[in-house]
Design an enzyme around this catalytic site. Structure first.
Site, PDB file in Angstrom:
ATOM      1  CG  ASN A 153       2.469   1.886  -2.616  1.00 31.55           C
ATOM      2  OD1 ASN A 153       1.199   1.543  -2.799  1.00 31.55           O
ATOM      3  ND2 ASN A 153       3.475   1.009  -2.798  1.00 31.55           N
ATOM      4  CD  GLU A 250      -0.816  -8.404  -5.198  1.00 28.81           C
ATOM      5  OE1 GLU A 250       0.389  -8.476  -4.761  1.00 28.81           O
ATOM      6  OE2 GLU A 250      -1.152  -9.209  -6.249  1.00 28.81           O
ATOM      7  CB  CYS A 284       4.823  -3.600  -2.132  1.00 31.72           C
ATOM      8  SG  CYS A 284       4.329  -3.753  -3.682  1.00 31.72           S
ATOM      9  CD  GLU A 461      -3.292  -6.320  -7.487  1.00 29.01           C
ATOM     10  OE1 GLU A 461      -2.607  -5.740  -7.279  1.00 29.01           O
ATOM     11  OE2 GLU A 461      -4.675  -5.889  -7.546  1.00 29.01           O
TER      12      GLU A 461
HETATM   13  P1  NAD Z   1      -2.507  -0.340   5.208  1.00 29.89           P
HETATM   14  O1  NAD Z   1      -2.212  -1.685   5.683  1.00 29.89           O
HETATM   15  O2  NAD Z   1      -2.137   0.339   6.551  1.00 29.89           O
HETATM   16  O3  NAD Z   1      -3.645   0.108   4.553  1.00 29.89           O
HETATM   17  C1  NAD Z   1      -4.224  -0.234   3.444  1.00 29.89           C
HETATM   18  C2  NAD Z   1      -5.428  -0.028   3.171  1.00 29.89           C
HETATM   19  O4  NAD Z   1      -6.315  -0.998   3.958  1.00 29.89           O
HETATM   20  C3  NAD Z   1      -5.771   1.353   3.345  1.00 29.89           C
HETATM   21  O5  NAD Z   1      -6.825   1.836   2.327  1.00 29.89           O
HETATM   22  C4  NAD Z   1      -6.575   0.978   4.893  1.00 29.89           C
HETATM   23  O6  NAD Z   1      -7.451   2.211   5.047  1.00 29.89           O
HETATM   24  C5  NAD Z   1      -7.151  -0.224   4.829  1.00 29.89           C
HETATM   25  N1  NAD Z   1      -7.433  -0.764   6.125  1.00 29.89           N
HETATM   26  C6  NAD Z   1      -6.951  -0.719   6.988  1.00 29.89           C
HETATM   27  N2  NAD Z   1      -7.324  -1.442   8.092  1.00 29.89           N
HETATM   28  C7  NAD Z   1      -8.380  -2.179   7.665  1.00 29.89           C
HETATM   29  C8  NAD Z   1      -9.076  -3.290   8.101  1.00 29.89           C
HETATM   30  N3  NAD Z   1      -9.019  -3.615   9.256  1.00 29.89           N
HETATM   31  N4  NAD Z   1     -10.259  -3.473   7.203  1.00 29.89           N
HETATM   32  C9  NAD Z   1     -10.249  -3.066   5.775  1.00 29.89           C
HETATM   33  N5  NAD Z   1      -9.348  -2.142   5.702  1.00 29.89           N
HETATM   34  C10 NAD Z   1      -8.406  -1.822   6.386  1.00 29.89           C
HETATM   35  O7  NAD Z   1      -0.962  -0.124   4.181  1.00 29.89           O
HETATM   36  P2  NAD Z   1      -0.512   1.098   3.784  1.00 29.89           P
HETATM   37  O8  NAD Z   1       0.326   2.002   4.969  1.00 29.89           O
HETATM   38  O9  NAD Z   1      -1.716   2.123   3.083  1.00 29.89           O
HETATM   39  O10 NAD Z   1       0.358   0.788   2.468  1.00 29.89           O
HETATM   40  C11 NAD Z   1       1.654   0.377   2.916  1.00 29.89           C
HETATM   41  C12 NAD Z   1       1.833  -1.177   2.714  1.00 29.89           C
HETATM   42  O11 NAD Z   1       1.119  -1.497   1.552  1.00 29.89           O
HETATM   43  C13 NAD Z   1       3.274  -1.761   2.786  1.00 29.89           C
HETATM   44  O12 NAD Z   1       3.228  -2.812   3.805  1.00 29.89           O
HETATM   45  C14 NAD Z   1       3.545  -2.173   1.496  1.00 29.89           C
HETATM   46  O13 NAD Z   1       4.365  -3.081   1.330  1.00 29.89           O
HETATM   47  C15 NAD Z   1       2.074  -2.772   1.089  1.00 29.89           C
HETATM   48  N6  NAD Z   1       1.862  -2.809  -0.388  1.00 29.89           N
HETATM   49  C16 NAD Z   1       1.831  -3.918  -1.057  1.00 29.89           C
HETATM   50  C17 NAD Z   1       1.700  -3.884  -2.477  1.00 29.89           C
HETATM   51  C18 NAD Z   1       1.556  -5.118  -3.121  1.00 29.89           C
HETATM   52  O14 NAD Z   1       1.162  -5.036  -4.408  1.00 29.89           O
HETATM   53  N7  NAD Z   1       2.130  -6.286  -2.801  1.00 29.89           N
HETATM   54  C19 NAD Z   1       1.755  -2.628  -2.955  1.00 29.89           C
HETATM   55  C20 NAD Z   1       1.738  -1.542  -2.492  1.00 29.89           C
HETATM   56  C21 NAD Z   1       1.906  -1.396  -1.047  1.00 29.89           C
END
Ligand code: NAD
Length: 487
Positions: A153, A250, A284, A461
């Site tokens: 995002n 995060e 998020c 962060e």
């Molecule tokens: P996701 O969890 O599907 O993927 C996040 C990242 O993790 C990607 O780069 C993915 O390739 C990697 N990944 C996936 N499985 C993994 C594993 N087993 N080991 C290591 N890396 C792995 O999330 P998304 O769909 O990319 O993003 C949306 C989510 O992120 C939402 O839940 C949102 O709330 C959260 N988010 C949180 C914040 C925050 O600062 N708290 C900010 C933005 C998004």
């Protein structure tokens, strides 16, 4: 439209390709067009990136903080000079409207390099501890090789929010962007080299859920900072615990935004709209459970409906566009299925609820959607949707709304709108969340800590707090007299 980078990875100061890696297609979300083809990192690429980081880190840590900071501040300047180009790339990568990316994405990344470049000279000092004749002192030392894993995002912001404090504290970084948005982080790596960062300190490798574990489990990695969903967070934290790595998580949320009947109603509606529709709802910390006190419910909903229906949906590269597509077809399907659940479980659809018919082409567009009469047990009130879907819930009293707001496994953010100063602080005090806003929503300047509690993660962060998460304390006890041994 093409946005093909020179190669898929950026390691040790240069672009690197390995066509053995699985193909990653980068799609422009507004049209579905393939704008770049990249390859996921093979184990050989992962090794190369970590080896470069490991080699470069000690010399970097040996520089004075001021010397490190000077390079980071120069990177911030270059990012600002390149804001238009970076913002257009971010729009191609994510589908977010240029109206947003031009003010929110590279600029917040630049803020991060400027802030950490500036504070680092004073931000990492230790302390002196008098012990009578003897004394001790502490110093903050870097962790070594840190891994950053990003969500889709805010790809450039996440690449900077992890990279800036890590580098400022004297670490090296290997960053893996989301497979949905692989482009922006490569530019950040290029800019850091242009700013004078020695080679090997900030490396970018591509990949997906299969690549992430190669980084997380690597014995030379000291820390993992993940931005992603709660299920991914659980897996990454569990793997990192296996060999006791430092972690920052995060993760997701289902944050409450409480509007009392004495609030400035138009500000509250503006806050709720920003906290649900900005970045097409893919934020998020969004306040997706909007609790509105019953007395103002009708006014709130009718003004909200009018304002929501005026949102300009369209081509993200048109500066007049206020709402772009979702990042991917799959993400839009997921959000549409939540909308169906909302309807089926009895929520009242106030506006939106589907795909806008005036936007043509293959883009992943969706209408900004408002549900009213949402109750606490509905699926749309419990699960993170991660799209432009606002749930409005009614409430009567303060104790009641706080209990309901806190009845969730998440704890990322929360907000309260009220004209009553003491109530604002009292409610903020009782809400279970890492970041709270009173009479505004979703502002995250680099000066303030950002992060979650409960299942939304741990670590912070931004701010000086982030430096603590990219360093550790070393304590030195100094004996000033003879050792008195009983034997
Ligand atoms: P996701 O969890 O599907 O993927 C996040 C990242 O993790 C990607 O780069 C993915 O390739 C990697 N990944 C996936 N499985 C993994 C594993 N087993 N080991 C290591 N890396 C792995 O999330 P998304 O769909 O990319 O993003 C949306 C989510 O992120 C939402 O839940 C949102 O709330 C959260 N988010 C949180 C914040 C925050 O600062 N708290 C900010 C933005 C998004």
């Amino acid at each position: 439209m093409k946005a093909q980078p020179i190669a898929s990875h950026f390691i040790d100061g240069e672009y690197v390709e390995d066509t053995e890696g699985a193909v990653i297609e980068s799609l422009y979300p507004a049209t579905g067009e393939v704008i770049a083809r990249l390859h996921a990192a093979t184990p050989a690429i992962v090794e190369r990136a970590i080896a470069a980081a490991k080699r470069a880190q000690p010399e970097w840590a040996g520089l004075s903080p001021t010397a490190r900071g000077r390079i980071l501040k120069r990177a911030a300047e270059i990012m600002r000079e390149s804001n238009r180009e970076l913002s257009e790339l971010e729009t191609l990568d994510t589908g977010k409207p240029i109206q947003e990316t031009i003010v929110a994405d590279p600029t917040s990344g630049a803020d991060s390099f400027e802030f950490f470049g500036g504070v680092i000279a004073a931000g990492l000092n230790g302390s002196h501890i008098p012990l009578g004749r003897d004394f001790a002192y502490t110093k903050r030392v870097p962790l070594g090789v840190c891994v950053g894993i990003g969500a889709w995002n805010y790809p450039q912001q996440i690449a900077c929010w992890k990279g800036a404090p890590a580098l400022a504290a004297g670490n090296a970084m290997v960053f893996k962007p989301s497979e949905n948005t692989p482009l922006g982080a490569l530019k950040i790596a290029e800019i850091l080299i242009e700013a004078g960062l020695p080679k090997g300190l900030y490396n970018v490798i591509q990949g997906d859920r299969n690549t992430g574990p190669l980084l997380v489990n690597h014995p030379d990695v000291a820390k993992v900072s993940l931005t992603g969903s709660v299920p991914t967070g659980r897996k990454v934290a569990a793997s990192a615990a296996g060999n006791l790595k430092h972690v920052t998580m995060e993760l997701g949320g289902k944050s409450p935004l409480i509007v009392f009947d004495d609030a400035d109603i138009d500000s509250a509606i503006g806050g709720a709209m920003l906290g649900n529709f900005y970045s097409t709802g893919q934020v998020c910390s969004n306040g997706t459970r909007v609790f509105v006190q019953r007395k103002i419910k009708d006014t709130f909903l009718s003004r909200l409906k009018t304002r929501t229906e005026k949102i300009v949906i369209g081509d993200p590269l048109d500066e007049a566009t206020q709402l772009g597509p979702m990042v991917s077809f799959d993400q839009r399907q997921k959000v549409l299925s939540y909308i169906d659940k909302g309807k089926a479980e009895g929520a009242a659809l106030i506006t939106g609820g589907g795909i806008p018919n005036h936007v043509t082409g293959e883009g992943y567009y969706i209408q900004p959607t408002v549900f009213a009469d949402v109750t606490d047990n509905m699926t749309i009130a419990r699960e993170e949707i991660f799209g432009p879907v606002m749930c409005v819930l009614d409430f009567d009293g303060e104790d009641e709304v706080i209990a309901r707001a806190n009845a969730t496994e998440f704890g990322l953010s929360a907000g309260v709108f009220t004209a009553d100063l003491t109530r604002g602080h009292r409610v903020a005090d009782r809400l279970e969340a890492g970041t709270l806003w009173i009479n505004t929503y979703n502002l995250c300047p680099v000066e303030i800590p950002f992060g979650g509690s409960k299942q939304s993660g741990f670590g912070r962060e931004n701010s000086l707090a982030a430096l603590e998460h990219y360093s550790e304390l070393k304590t030195v006890y100094v004996g000033m007299g003879p050792v008195e041994a009983p034997y």
